[in-house]
Design a protein around this motif. Sequence first.
Motif, PDB file in Angstrom:
ATOM      1  N   ILE A   1       0.818  -1.216   0.000  1.00 46.08           N
ATOM      2  CA  ILE A   1       0.000   0.000   0.000  1.00 46.08           C
ATOM      3  C   ILE A   1       0.849   1.262   0.000  1.00 46.08           C
ATOM      4  O   ILE A   1       1.952   1.294   0.561  1.00 46.08           O
ATOM      5  N   TYR A   2       0.315   2.257  -0.675  1.00 42.73           N
ATOM      6  CA  TYR A   2       0.801   3.631  -0.558  1.00 42.73           C
ATOM      7  C   TYR A   2      -0.352   4.469  -0.027  1.00 42.73           C
ATOM      8  O   TYR A   2      -1.473   4.421  -0.559  1.00 42.73           O
ATOM      9  N   ASN A   3      -0.116   5.246   1.044  1.00 44.33           N
ATOM     10  CA  ASN A   3      -1.111   6.159   1.605  1.00 44.33           C
ATOM     11  C   ASN A   3      -0.763   7.592   1.222  1.00 44.33           C
ATOM     12  O   ASN A   3       0.382   8.027   1.357  1.00 44.33           O
ATOM     13  N   SER A   4      -1.745   8.342   0.764  1.00 45.03           N
ATOM     14  CA  SER A   4      -1.518   9.749   0.453  1.00 45.03           C
ATOM     15  C   SER A   4      -1.469  10.568   1.736  1.00 45.03           C
ATOM     16  O   SER A   4      -1.773  10.077   2.831  1.00 45.03           O
ATOM     17  N   GLU A   5      -1.139  11.837   1.589  1.00 41.53           N
ATOM     18  CA  GLU A   5      -1.209  12.753   2.717  1.00 41.53           C
ATOM     19  C   GLU A   5      -2.671  12.959   3.108  1.00 41.53           C
ATOM     20  O   GLU A   5      -3.583  12.629   2.364  1.00 41.53           O
ATOM     21  N   THR A   6      -2.903  13.543   4.278  1.00 43.58           N
ATOM     22  CA  THR A   6      -4.259  13.817   4.740  1.00 43.58           C
ATOM     23  C   THR A   6      -4.902  14.896   3.881  1.00 43.58           C
ATOM     24  O   THR A   6      -4.258  15.875   3.519  1.00 43.58           O
ATOM     25  N   TYR A   7      -6.170  14.695   3.538  1.00 45.90           N
ATOM     26  CA  TYR A   7      -6.910  15.669   2.736  1.00 45.90           C
ATOM     27  C   TYR A   7      -6.946  17.008   3.470  1.00 45.90           C
ATOM     28  O   TYR A   7      -7.264  17.076   4.658  1.00 45.90           O
ATOM     29  N   ALA A   8      -6.655  18.074   2.760  1.00 51.56           N
ATOM     30  CA  ALA A   8      -6.622  19.406   3.365  1.00 51.56           C
ATOM     31  C   ALA A   8      -8.033  19.981   3.478  1.00 51.56           C
ATOM     32  O   ALA A   8      -8.829  19.888   2.548  1.00 51.56           O
ATOM     33  N   TYR A   9      -8.330  20.564   4.635  1.00 47.84           N
ATOM     34  CA  TYR A   9      -9.629  21.218   4.816  1.00 47.84           C
ATOM     35  C   TYR A   9      -9.788  22.380   3.826  1.00 47.84           C
ATOM     36  O   TYR A   9      -8.828  23.086   3.499  1.00 47.84           O
ATOM     37  N   LYS A  10     -11.012  22.559   3.351  1.00 50.29           N
ATOM     38  CA  LYS A  10     -11.380  23.657   2.440  1.00 50.29           C
ATOM     39  C   LYS A  10     -10.548  23.657   1.152  1.00 50.29           C
ATOM     40  O   LYS A  10     -10.389  24.694   0.513  1.00 50.29           O
ATOM     41  N   LYS A  11     -10.098  22.515   0.775  1.00 50.06           N
ATOM     42  CA  LYS A  11      -9.206  22.389  -0.381  1.00 50.06           C
ATOM     43  C   LYS A  11      -9.801  22.961  -1.658  1.00 50.06           C
ATOM     44  O   LYS A  11      -9.097  23.564  -2.472  1.00 50.06           O
ATOM     45  N   ASN A  12     -11.089  22.757  -1.874  1.00 56.33           N
ATOM     46  CA  ASN A  12     -11.713  23.180  -3.132  1.00 56.33           C
ATOM     47  C   ASN A  12     -12.580  24.435  -3.004  1.00 56.33           C
ATOM     48  O   ASN A  12     -13.260  24.806  -3.955  1.00 56.33           O
ATOM     49  N   TRP A  13     -12.559  25.066  -1.872  1.00 54.78           N
ATOM     50  CA  TRP A  13     -13.340  26.290  -1.724  1.00 54.78           C
ATOM     51  C   TRP A  13     -12.854  27.309  -2.758  1.00 54.78           C
ATOM     52  O   TRP A  13     -11.654  27.558  -2.904  1.00 54.78           O
ATOM     53  N   GLY A  14     -13.773  27.873  -3.481  1.00 57.54           N
ATOM     54  CA  GLY A  14     -13.434  28.867  -4.487  1.00 57.54           C
ATOM     55  C   GLY A  14     -13.060  28.284  -5.834  1.00 57.54           C
ATOM     56  O   GLY A  14     -12.863  29.022  -6.800  1.00 57.54           O
ATOM     57  N   LYS A  15     -12.980  26.953  -5.915  1.00 52.61           N
ATOM     58  CA  LYS A  15     -12.606  26.325  -7.183  1.00 52.61           C
ATOM     59  C   LYS A  15     -13.333  24.992  -7.401  1.00 52.61           C
ATOM     60  O   LYS A  15     -12.771  24.030  -7.912  1.00 52.61           O
ATOM     61  N   PHE A  16     -14.606  24.968  -6.981  1.00 49.61           N
ATOM     62  CA  PHE A  16     -15.403  23.781  -7.269  1.00 49.61           C
ATOM     63  C   PHE A  16     -15.553  23.636  -8.778  1.00 49.61           C
ATOM     64  O   PHE A  16     -15.573  24.625  -9.520  1.00 49.61           O
ATOM     65  N   LYS A  17     -15.670  22.409  -9.240  1.00 52.83           N
ATOM     66  CA  LYS A  17     -15.737  22.167 -10.683  1.00 52.83           C
ATOM     67  C   LYS A  17     -17.163  22.296 -11.208  1.00 52.83           C
ATOM     68  O   LYS A  17     -17.722  21.393 -11.824  1.00 52.83           O
ATOM     69  N   THR A  18     -17.736  23.454 -10.928  1.00 51.87           N
ATOM     70  CA  THR A  18     -19.048  23.811 -11.449  1.00 51.87           C
ATOM     71  C   THR A  18     -18.867  24.975 -12.417  1.00 51.87           C
ATOM     72  O   THR A  18     -17.776  25.539 -12.530  1.00 51.87           O
ATOM     73  N   VAL A  19     -19.919  25.355 -13.086  1.00 54.35           N
ATOM     74  CA  VAL A  19     -19.849  26.486 -14.017  1.00 54.35           C
ATOM     75  C   VAL A  19     -19.433  27.762 -13.294  1.00 54.35           C
ATOM     76  O   VAL A  19     -18.655  28.569 -13.806  1.00 54.35           O
ATOM     77  N   THR A  20     -19.928  27.938 -12.067  1.00 56.59           N
ATOM     78  CA  THR A  20     -19.630  29.155 -11.308  1.00 56.59           C
ATOM     79  C   THR A  20     -18.412  29.016 -10.399  1.00 56.59           C
ATOM     80  O   THR A  20     -17.996  29.990  -9.780  1.00 56.59           O
ATOM     81  N   GLN A  21     -17.868  27.786 -10.305  1.00 54.15           N
ATOM     82  CA  GLN A  21     -16.784  27.448  -9.373  1.00 54.15           C
ATOM     83  C   GLN A  21     -17.229  27.587  -7.918  1.00 54.15           C
ATOM     84  O   GLN A  21     -16.411  27.653  -7.010  1.00 54.15           O
ATOM     85  N   LYS A  22     -18.536  27.597  -7.725  1.00 50.97           N
ATOM     86  CA  LYS A  22     -19.099  27.663  -6.377  1.00 50.97           C
ATOM     87  C   LYS A  22     -20.033  26.479  -6.151  1.00 50.97           C
ATOM     88  O   LYS A  22     -20.364  25.739  -7.081  1.00 50.97           O
ATOM     89  N   PHE A  23     -20.448  26.304  -4.909  1.00 49.37           N
ATOM     90  CA  PHE A  23     -21.449  25.285  -4.576  1.00 49.37           C
ATOM     91  C   PHE A  23     -22.789  25.815  -5.072  1.00 49.37           C
ATOM     92  O   PHE A  23     -23.257  26.861  -4.609  1.00 49.37           O
ATOM     93  N   GLU A  24     -23.407  25.093  -6.002  1.00 46.07           N
ATOM     94  CA  GLU A  24     -24.571  25.635  -6.707  1.00 46.07           C
ATOM     95  C   GLU A  24     -25.897  25.102  -6.163  1.00 46.07           C
ATOM     96  O   GLU A  24     -26.277  23.960  -6.407  1.00 46.07           O
ATOM     97  N   PHE A  25     -26.609  25.958  -5.405  1.00 44.05           N
ATOM     98  CA  PHE A  25     -27.984  25.626  -5.024  1.00 44.05           C
ATOM     99  C   PHE A  25     -28.900  25.775  -6.249  1.00 44.05           C
ATOM    100  O   PHE A  25     -29.854  25.022  -6.409  1.00 44.05           O
ATOM    101  N   TYR A  26     -28.587  26.741  -7.075  1.00 50.44           N
ATOM    102  CA  TYR A  26     -29.200  26.839  -8.399  1.00 50.44           C
ATOM    103  C   TYR A  26     -28.126  26.348  -9.361  1.00 50.44           C
ATOM    104  O   TYR A  26     -27.092  26.992  -9.551  1.00 50.44           O
ATOM    105  N   SER A  27     -28.337  25.181  -9.947  1.00 54.16           N
ATOM    106  CA  SER A  27     -27.267  24.513 -10.685  1.00 54.16           C
ATOM    107  C   SER A  27     -27.112  25.037 -12.108  1.00 54.16           C
ATOM    108  O   SER A  27     -27.804  24.612 -13.029  1.00 54.16           O
ATOM    109  N   GLU A  28     -26.172  25.945 -12.260  1.00 61.81           N
ATOM    110  CA  GLU A  28     -25.828  26.407 -13.598  1.00 61.81           C
ATOM    111  C   GLU A  28     -25.194  25.273 -14.402  1.00 61.81           C
ATOM    112  O   GLU A  28     -25.288  25.227 -15.636  1.00 61.81           O
TER     113      GLU A  28
END
Length: 856
Positions: free
Chosen positions: A639-666
Amino acid sequence: MEINRRDFLKVTAAAGAVATVGLPKLNAFAASEGKTSGVTAGEWIPSTCQGCTAWCPVEFFVQDNRISKVRGNQLSKANNGYCCPRGHLMIQQTYDPDRIKVPMKRTNPQKGKGVDPKFVPISWDEALDTIADKMMELRKNNEPHKFMYMRGRYSPTSTDLAYGSIAKIFGSPNSFSHSAICAEAEKMGPGYTQGFFGYRDYDLAKTKCLVVWGCDPLSSNRQVPNAINKFGDLLDRGTLIAVDPRMSTSTTKAHQWLPIKPGEDGALAAAIAHVLLTEGFWSKEFVGDFKEGKNLFKAGAVLDEAAFVEKQTHGLIKWWNLALKDATPAWAAKKSLIPEKQIIAVARTMGKAGSACAVWMGPGVAMSPRGTYASMFIYALNGILGSVETEGGVFQSSSAPGTKFPEISDKFLDETAKKFGKEKKLDGRGAKDMPAIMGGFDSKKDKDGKVTESPKAGVVTNNIANGMLKNPGAVKVCIATWNNFNFSATGASRWDKAMAQVPFFAHVVTNASEMSQFADIVLPATFAPTEKLSILNNMANLHGHLSIQQPVAKPLWQVKSEETEFVWLLAEKLKARGFSNLYDYYASFEDPETKQKPTNAAEFCEIAARISSQKVWNGKEKLKGDKIASWAEFKKKGIYNSETYAYKKNWGKFKTVTQKFEFYSETLKKTLTLFAAKHKTSIDDVLKSSGYEAQGELVFVPHYETPKRWGSEKEYPFTFIDHKSRLNREGRSANTVWYQEFKKLDAGDVSWDDVAKINPADAKKLGIKDGDTIRLTSPTASIITKAKLWEGVRPGTVAKCFGQGHWAYGRTAAKDYAKAQPRGGNNNELMPDDYDRLSGATARNGGFTGVKIEKV
């Protein structure tokens, strides 16, 4: 030589005995040669379990070439060095006396359920020659597209080899995975809100409130060892809330049980969201706030979008106005049958935990007609609470640095492959009434910089049978590996009819399953965790891992890996018949260290494993996880274990059209816009054709949809609940005696039998007593089982664990293998063939099947 069904197991056992001449004795605890007493020394050898999609790194204790024990890999940060109850069944699966031990061929041309295939043993050479001849007939007749490959459980290796290359290079579009009968619909929730179409991770070590919704983390739904390890502390530290019409193992530990009316998950989620907003429990850090700082969320009030300033999210006020303002707890109580006061209390508990409240959504929510929107609704609660990548919250999958295989370039695709590979796929994906838009949309830029966008189309596994039945000549040669769709797919009888009409079918599996009974050639596959060399990657506990699967003891029978050895040998046979493209592709692989190219199946198998794992052991990569110096060390550690997932890693760069968490899904809006344009119609028409209620702007937000139900409540008054066993290893453990003996580990179940759990109040009205034989009838089929009176199911429902009902697979799984008599009933024969059409996922939950119960 003809062999009837009754003698099949005896003959394969005899053939296996011949194949194992000279191998060590099977008693792992016997004295070694030359000793008169004592136990031989052994060693722990690492591999990877594939009993569910956790793919846990494990270790096997081996003595005298015999596996005697299994545990979690002690170096694994994902499972803490443990494996769950189903992991221990790997030993019995490896040594299952009913495994296919040598290649077999059919001698009875008739095919059908219960028809004896009259298999006879043959050599691997004869089997491969037969398959290659059948495939070359298709090429000769300009029909390569009438070849089909289907896979069940797999390792990432097959994505580019068996699954990704055979059909493509041969010239067929028809290569299909099992995934859409598994749990794909739940990916639509995080996919069209957060832009992550995958399975989630959870920071259980710091969670203050865990809401398990339509799943049972202590029994299934991934990460079981980690959940078992963390639950005790979680219960001491915080609150566990379970939303499930059935008392699951996790529910027995819960502080709050919400036995929801099946299919009404969207209503309950809407009311919880309503309370969280009206009482001010949303995350100011993640979501934002009103400009004036005053909470304007009031029941029934339409709000001005400009009044609220969002931070990491998009469309909260639109969502409120469209779907939440009127979704009061009183309204939801009438639909969900959860009391209004309990809805409010639960919402407040969640709100007080804030970003340390994780909502763990499972397939019970999403795998129903219209399940996409329930999935989006429940996952959106994480967005309101701001528990996305926070301490105690919900996370995207951690990753491990694997390497892809060489690209299948044009030099491996002749004109025939290019032409016929563009034929229409049999599963109906991308049709107006089957969007299957799992994954959103693609954006591609050509050499001139022009961007082309198109909706992605995911597999619709269960619809393949319908495609075959509509066009009986569509498949003339089929190869399938590690699957049993005749048992594991809803509307199972369709698969019996579809596979019976295939002129030539080769099945590469461990046991002669229901699907195997329709095969012309049955080939013995390795049991992956103990006999196969491959590389797997997965995550849990905020760590990704890359782990090895390897032979831990010498195989007893003539088994081969379906993903590497089989495909190489098949490619050699096709090359000998004038079609070398597949062989040329595999032969182009190169060992990343020695630069050696494969010359035989064994070398190809190892080189493939070394290619896909090279980044973690070659010493050239700057990795933040474990340090491994060589291939030999990787094999030893496993086995190879990765480093621990960083908190808030994707804040501001979500892979959505708006790069935000979409309650209205663009993102959903753009995908459906592209899809509708492709069909030259409107989005509303697409939704209507696909069986959804929403029209207009409502389409793009999580919203309540009325549950679709097969059967009127008058004629079919009970709602059927399908659930999974703690011991069901991807449907492959029912032929082990430990599975049957320990079935009582599943809440409400019994050992060595098949039961349907009925609330005692309902049973009394029907005059049914505990242990009575009963018939469950849906609008499409009937099954026979036994009644189990149990308070752990909501009145008006009947719950049954999936796994029993085999009429093949072996002497333990079936009541009488020789006579094709099942042990109990198969849930998938009872449940009709239906879909969540936006995702393409098979419906099997959400109360969509009505049944009637009769005493036999």
